[in-house]
Design an enzyme around this catalytic site. Sequence first.
Site, mmCIF file in Angstrom:
data_model
loop_
_atom_site.group_PDB
_atom_site.id
_atom_site.type_symbol
_atom_site.label_atom_id
_atom_site.label_comp_id
_atom_site.label_asym_id
_atom_site.label_seq_id
_atom_site.Cartn_x
_atom_site.Cartn_y
_atom_site.Cartn_z
ATOM 1 N N LYS A 116 0.816 -1.223 0.000
ATOM 2 C CA LYS A 116 0.000 0.000 0.000
ATOM 3 C C LYS A 116 0.849 1.272 0.000
ATOM 4 O O LYS A 116 0.425 2.286 -0.565
ATOM 5 C CB LYS A 116 -0.968 -0.003 1.181
ATOM 6 C CG LYS A 116 -1.859 -1.257 1.263
ATOM 7 C CD LYS A 116 -2.649 -1.513 -0.013
ATOM 8 C CE LYS A 116 -3.184 -2.939 -0.080
ATOM 9 N NZ LYS A 116 -3.779 -3.286 -1.373
ATOM 10 N N GLY A 164 -8.063 -3.520 2.552
ATOM 11 C CA GLY A 164 -9.387 -4.075 2.765
ATOM 12 C C GLY A 164 -9.782 -4.096 4.232
ATOM 13 O O GLY A 164 -10.593 -4.909 4.645
ATOM 14 N N GLY A 165 -9.194 -3.199 5.028
ATOM 15 C CA GLY A 165 -9.600 -3.073 6.427
ATOM 16 C C GLY A 165 -8.752 -3.870 7.401
ATOM 17 O O GLY A 165 -8.915 -3.749 8.607
ATOM 18 N N GLU A 200 -2.176 7.969 8.213
ATOM 19 C CA GLU A 200 -3.091 8.874 7.505
ATOM 20 C C GLU A 200 -3.952 9.603 8.516
ATOM 21 O O GLU A 200 -4.292 9.049 9.565
ATOM 22 C CB GLU A 200 -4.023 8.073 6.573
ATOM 23 C CG GLU A 200 -3.365 7.540 5.335
ATOM 24 C CD GLU A 200 -4.319 6.727 4.466
ATOM 25 O OE1 GLU A 200 -5.468 6.479 4.883
ATOM 26 O OE2 GLU A 200 -3.893 6.332 3.374
ATOM 27 N N LEU A 203 -10.313 10.043 8.432
ATOM 28 C CA LEU A 203 -11.499 10.740 7.929
ATOM 29 C C LEU A 203 -12.708 10.145 8.639
ATOM 30 O O LEU A 203 -12.877 8.925 8.663
ATOM 31 C CB LEU A 203 -11.607 10.581 6.409
ATOM 32 C CG LEU A 203 -10.393 11.081 5.607
ATOM 33 C CD1 LEU A 203 -10.612 10.866 4.109
ATOM 34 C CD2 LEU A 203 -10.108 12.558 5.897
ATOM 35 N N HIS A 208 -17.098 5.489 0.402
ATOM 36 C CA HIS A 208 -16.143 4.681 -0.351
ATOM 37 C C HIS A 208 -16.580 4.723 -1.810
ATOM 38 O O HIS A 208 -17.597 4.129 -2.168
ATOM 39 C CB HIS A 208 -16.135 3.247 0.191
ATOM 40 C CG HIS A 208 -15.297 2.301 -0.615
ATOM 41 N ND1 HIS A 208 -14.566 1.292 -0.051
ATOM 42 C CD2 HIS A 208 -15.069 2.204 -1.932
ATOM 43 C CE1 HIS A 208 -13.933 0.623 -0.999
ATOM 44 N NE2 HIS A 208 -14.232 1.165 -2.155
ATOM 45 N N GLU A 275 -9.543 2.867 -5.435
ATOM 46 C CA GLU A 275 -10.431 3.121 -4.294
ATOM 47 C C GLU A 275 -10.130 4.481 -3.701
ATOM 48 O O GLU A 275 -8.963 4.786 -3.402
ATOM 49 C CB GLU A 275 -10.179 2.094 -3.180
ATOM 50 C CG GLU A 275 -10.793 0.749 -3.398
ATOM 51 C CD GLU A 275 -10.658 -0.131 -2.165
ATOM 52 O OE1 GLU A 275 -10.733 -1.347 -2.328
ATOM 53 O OE2 GLU A 275 -10.462 0.394 -1.039
ATOM 54 N N GLU A 287 -6.296 2.885 -2.010
ATOM 55 C CA GLU A 287 -5.772 1.593 -2.454
ATOM 56 C C GLU A 287 -6.176 1.352 -3.896
ATOM 57 O O GLU A 287 -7.110 1.974 -4.380
ATOM 58 C CB GLU A 287 -6.375 0.438 -1.616
ATOM 59 C CG GLU A 287 -5.962 0.423 -0.163
ATOM 60 C CD GLU A 287 -6.692 -0.622 0.655
ATOM 61 O OE1 GLU A 287 -7.205 -1.596 0.082
ATOM 62 O OE2 GLU A 287 -6.755 -0.450 1.883
ATOM 63 N N ARG A 291 -7.826 -6.449 -9.846
ATOM 64 C CA ARG A 291 -8.640 -7.592 -10.283
ATOM 65 C C ARG A 291 -10.009 -7.097 -10.747
ATOM 66 O O ARG A 291 -10.378 -5.947 -10.532
ATOM 67 C CB ARG A 291 -8.854 -8.538 -9.102
ATOM 68 C CG ARG A 291 -9.566 -7.822 -7.958
ATOM 69 C CD ARG A 291 -10.093 -8.731 -6.869
ATOM 70 N NE ARG A 291 -11.007 -8.006 -5.997
ATOM 71 C CZ ARG A 291 -10.656 -7.212 -5.007
ATOM 72 N NH1 ARG A 291 -9.376 -7.031 -4.739
ATOM 73 N NH2 ARG A 291 -11.564 -6.577 -4.288
HETATM 74 C C1 MV4 Z 1 -9.562 4.968 6.200
HETATM 75 C C2 MV4 Z 1 -10.704 5.398 6.921
HETATM 76 C C3 MV4 Z 1 -10.691 6.685 7.423
HETATM 77 N N1 MV4 Z 1 -9.625 7.490 7.239
HETATM 78 N N2 MV4 Z 1 -8.529 5.806 6.029
HETATM 79 C C4 MV4 Z 1 -10.929 0.439 5.611
HETATM 80 C C5 MV4 Z 1 -10.686 -0.466 4.464
HETATM 81 C C6 MV4 Z 1 -9.499 0.056 3.766
HETATM 82 N N3 MV4 Z 1 -9.668 -0.106 2.361
HETATM 83 C C7 MV4 Z 1 -9.399 1.481 4.172
HETATM 84 N N4 MV4 Z 1 -10.327 1.664 5.243
HETATM 85 C C8 MV4 Z 1 -10.506 2.868 5.817
HETATM 86 N N5 MV4 Z 1 -9.485 3.755 5.662
HETATM 87 C C9 MV4 Z 1 -8.572 7.031 6.552
HETATM 88 N N6 MV4 Z 1 -7.511 7.834 6.385
HETATM 89 C C10 MV4 Z 1 -11.764 4.517 7.067
HETATM 90 C C11 MV4 Z 1 -11.662 3.238 6.519
HETATM 91 C C12 MV4 Z 1 -12.824 2.404 6.665
HETATM 92 C C13 MV4 Z 1 -13.575 2.019 5.558
HETATM 93 C C14 MV4 Z 1 -13.226 2.375 4.260
HETATM 94 C C15 MV4 Z 1 -13.971 1.973 3.168
HETATM 95 C C16 MV4 Z 1 -15.116 1.224 3.364
HETATM 96 C C17 MV4 Z 1 -15.478 0.860 4.619
HETATM 97 C C18 MV4 Z 1 -14.734 1.253 5.732
HETATM 98 C C19 MV4 Z 1 -15.124 0.883 7.016
HETATM 99 C C20 MV4 Z 1 -14.377 1.254 8.095
HETATM 100 C C21 MV4 Z 1 -13.217 2.017 7.927
#
Ligand code: MV4
Length: 447
Positions: A116, A164-165, A200, A203, A208, A275, A287, A291
Amino acid sequence: MFSKILIANRGEIALRILRACRELGIKTVAVHSTADEDAMHVRLADEAVCIGPAASRDSYLNVAAILAAATITGAEAIHPGYGFLSENADFAETVEAHGLTFIGPTADHIRMMGDKITAKTTMEALGVPLVPGSDGELKSLEETRAVAEKVGYPVLIKATAGGGGRGMKVAQSASELEEAWSVARTEARTAFGNDAVYLEKYLDKPRHIELQILADNHGNVVHFGERDCSLQRRHQKLLEEAGSPVLSAEQRDAIGRTATDALAKMGYRNAGTLEFLYQDGQFCFIEMNTRLQVEHPVTEMVCDVDLVREQIRIAAGEELGYTQSDISFSGHAIECRINAEDPDTFAPCPGTVAVYHPPGGLGVRVDSALYTGYRVPPYYDSMIAKVIVHAPTRAQAIARMHRALDEFVVEGIKTVIPLHRRILADPEFQKGEYTIHWLEQFTSRPH
Ligand code: MV4
């Protein structure tokens, strides 16, 4: 063009790929575990090879068995679908080393985006906006403190090998930072064998939003707009839409141009998804997925494109044959993932499907490998169907999905259809007012 493709997957996505192959006049090879002898993808393929016992690691993740199946059947290319080996750079490399074509990006691009930090620094250098945070890997607690002070609390510490969390820790304030930093590093080392972490700004109420890209081997890159995937629970998406209820055509064009320019400069090829977290009108890249994604059908419906057909054509060396201005967006599409789970507890619910009657009619698509009498095995993902609707407006798409789910009969196992009905009936959902946290709050509300 290929004359025979091996599909290294199961369930609805194996059927999805098989259908694209049929329409291109390509023969198909299914692979399956002993638990999947009666699976639909085995029945519909031209040939089928058993590659091992029920456990995924012994079958659908068994690289040697899959390569042997491709060799004995004379397949020229392998489509990995999603999950399983789809983002395994070593697999892509091994496939190519055996003189076969991996239907997807190069192993180098898969590897680059799997890390990442590399993904973010690459995108930043190409002009893609990021979440404010560290400039790459955090080397010490002191550096972590300094970056956190600069961007402001709360902050997230993420594992470079996560995604992916997985492998994220939040620090609400300076007093929580040392703990978050050491726990994140320890967990990253244990889970991924790589303790590199980055930071980071957290937020608090993002959506998403992800962007679908296709690139051919001749330098042509196009995007097919965005999907809003904010409705998820424990990092499992449940309902996705194209387009996003909050994005204008101008915003889509702008982020689309930024993304396609970046991927063209990278020399990326085949399908990819960027994403973003979207908050206060700003896109922040987090990210990239290298795929085909579960939710690709909503894009197919609004853009009238067959993304799997395009993946295969690109892998065979064909040119896209169209440019960005040929791609238009029509109406609104929604996908509901139907999981074999209790709709209140989300406990998996495998078993025999006593009655299966999928919905139909105008603007309704069902991607599923289910049939009456099928036994949903307990070894794999609980998603058993995707219902996709397409309609001129979002309101009509919601009404159509409601109608489709009312028609859908799946007896003998529990599914999340009742939960989808409640979501679709909710006034906030209908207004499009939701963030990534909405579903978790919704499902913990009494009903
Ligand atoms: C974050 C965020 C808030 N702020 N990054 C979770 C999955 C991964 N792809 C990135 N994720 C997150 N990154 C920052 N700087 C909150 C999440 C996140 C989230 C993101 C996308 C879809 C669902 C989520 C559920 C919880 C947290």
